[in-house]
Design a protein around this motif. Structure first.
Motif, PDB file in Angstrom:
ATOM      1  N   CYS A 183      -4.600   4.141 -10.593  1.00 38.20           N
ATOM      2  CA  CYS A 183      -3.665   3.364  -9.771  1.00 38.20           C
ATOM      3  C   CYS A 183      -3.259   2.047 -10.429  1.00 38.20           C
ATOM      4  N   TYR A 184      -3.745   1.819 -11.636  1.00 40.08           N
ATOM      5  CA  TYR A 184      -3.374   0.611 -12.387  1.00 40.08           C
ATOM      6  C   TYR A 184      -2.511   1.044 -13.581  1.00 40.08           C
ATOM      7  N   ASN A 222      -1.983  -5.377  -8.011  1.00 42.20           N
ATOM      8  CA  ASN A 222      -3.125  -4.572  -7.579  1.00 42.20           C
ATOM      9  C   ASN A 222      -4.415  -5.272  -7.990  1.00 42.20           C
ATOM     10  N   HIS A 260      -7.896  -5.133  -0.705  1.00 40.94           N
ATOM     11  CA  HIS A 260      -6.707  -4.348  -0.373  1.00 40.94           C
ATOM     12  C   HIS A 260      -5.839  -5.155   0.593  1.00 40.94           C
ATOM     13  N   ASP A 286      -9.951  -3.929  -5.502  1.00 37.40           N
ATOM     14  CA  ASP A 286      -9.397  -3.161  -4.380  1.00 37.40           C
ATOM     15  C   ASP A 286     -10.170  -1.846  -4.279  1.00 37.40           C
ATOM     16  N   SER A 289       0.833  -1.195   0.000  1.00 34.45           N
ATOM     17  CA  SER A 289       0.000   0.000   0.000  1.00 34.45           C
ATOM     18  C   SER A 289       0.879   1.262   0.000  1.00 34.45           C
ATOM     19  N   SER A 322      -0.898  -3.873  -3.654  1.00 31.00           N
ATOM     20  CA  SER A 322      -2.036  -2.989  -3.350  1.00 31.00           C
ATOM     21  C   SER A 322      -1.586  -1.532  -3.243  1.00 31.00           C
ATOM     22  N   LEU A 360      -8.366   1.765  -4.621  1.00 33.21           N
ATOM     23  CA  LEU A 360      -7.628   2.163  -5.813  1.00 33.21           C
ATOM     24  C   LEU A 360      -8.571   2.597  -6.931  1.00 33.21           C
TER      25      LEU A 360
END
Length: 322
Positions: free
Chosen positions: A275-276, A264, A297, A268, A142, A169, A271
């Motif tokens: 975030c990918y 990821n 997550h 999740d 994270s 994550s 996100l």
């Protein structure tokens, strides 16, 4: 590097992202990991505590450095779960407690944030100076994953002993993740983060009353309020948006030059789409991106011991520690 097709298929109940996220924190109990604490003195006069656990065989050449997430520490189950799996199958582990996360208020007003790659750099240099490891892997969860990815692509001298890395994550775009956490589906998580962060700030207020007031802390009702009040100001940023912009790891991914895997989960809830880093992974032969359908997550539950991300860590590190 093309996107990796994930093989993660959990039991049916763990296909729910919230169950995957909550279960390891409330139910999982990892036993048999014996940690030894070391205090590392930092250049600015502060300290970071790191917790060691060891492979059964003496004098392992392999070491994994692990970084926890927001309001975590080296005793969280996702940390000791990975440590146990790696100790049994790969080598030694050192888990970093970021500043103000080891059970003792740090000496300086600043603490940690999603961009403290300079602290990670100091820990790595300390280890290389004092211990003879030839194969080092890095793993961040994270917020810790964002620190790790930022460090690898930001321009630090990545020494030859660092062979591979894994980020799990990871909110590669901090503002996009904040917007996602602000959604109603994440209300319980958000309030828990706010409550813990405000409690930490009230502890710091006792030590640094001239820096921050109780009324200012109590007036914070969101994560962005806390980042505007404390995180940004204490660490040299103009405001929360400046902090999010400058510390998001996504902008540094193109520069990574060691084998690095990002896992990821698609479900999740922390996100957002940014975030990918699909395009970044396709354009960088050193960057691998795996997007399982499930996992929540930092979830990735599997029956019988090690979780999926722990097995993937071992596999990835063994394949690249040469």
């Amino acid at each position: 590097m093309p996107i990796i097709q994930s093989k993660y298929s959990p039991p049916f109940v763990f296909r729910n992202g919230h169950i995957s996220t909550i279960y390891p924190n409330l139910v999982r109990k990892v036993k048999g990991v014996h940690q030894k604490r070391e205090r590392v003195e930092l250049a600015d006069g502060d300290f970071i505590d790191i917790d060691w656990s060891y492979a059964p065989s003496q004098n392992s050449e392999n070491l994994t450095i692990i970084i926890h997430g927001l309001e975590g520490n080296a005793q969280r189950q996702y940390i000791v779960g990975l440590a146990k799996h790696l100790n049994q199958n790969h080598g030694d582990v050192v888990a970093i407690n970021l500043r103000n996360c080891s059970g003792e208020v740090n000496r300086l007003y600043k603490s940690y944030n999603a961009g403290v790659s300079d602290d990670l750099d100091q820990i790595i240099k300390h280890i290389l100076t004092n211990y003879p490891y030839s194969n080092i892997s890095l793993c961040g969860f994270s917020l810790g994953g964002n620190i790790l990815l930022k460090y690898l692509g930001e321009g630090y001298d990545i020494v030859y002993q660092i062979k591979s890395a894994l980020a799990v994550s990871t909110p590669c775009d901090l503002y996009d993740s904040l917007l996602e956490i602000n959604k109603p589906k994440n209300y319980i998580y958000e309030q828990r983060f706010i409550r813990h962060l405000k409690a930490k700030l009230l502890e710091r207020q006792v030590v640094f009353p001239e820096k921050i007031s109780k009324s200012d802390i109590n007036s914070c009702t969101s994560l962005m309020d806390i980042d505007n009040l404390y995180t940004s100001r204490a660490h040299g940023y103009i405001d929360a948006m400046d902090y999010y912009t400058r510390c998001s790891s996504k902008q540094f991914l193109r520069n990574i030059r060691i084998p690095t895997l990002i896992i990821n989960a698609k479900n999740d809830s922390f996100l957002g789409d940014l975030c990918y880093p699909i395009d970044e992974a396709k354009e960088n032969s050193h960057l691998f991106l795996e997007i399982p359908d499930y996992g929540g997550h930092v979830g990735f539950y599997l029956n019988n011991g090690a979780y999926y991300n722990e097995k993937r860590a071992l596999e990835f590190f063994q394949n690249h520690n040469v």
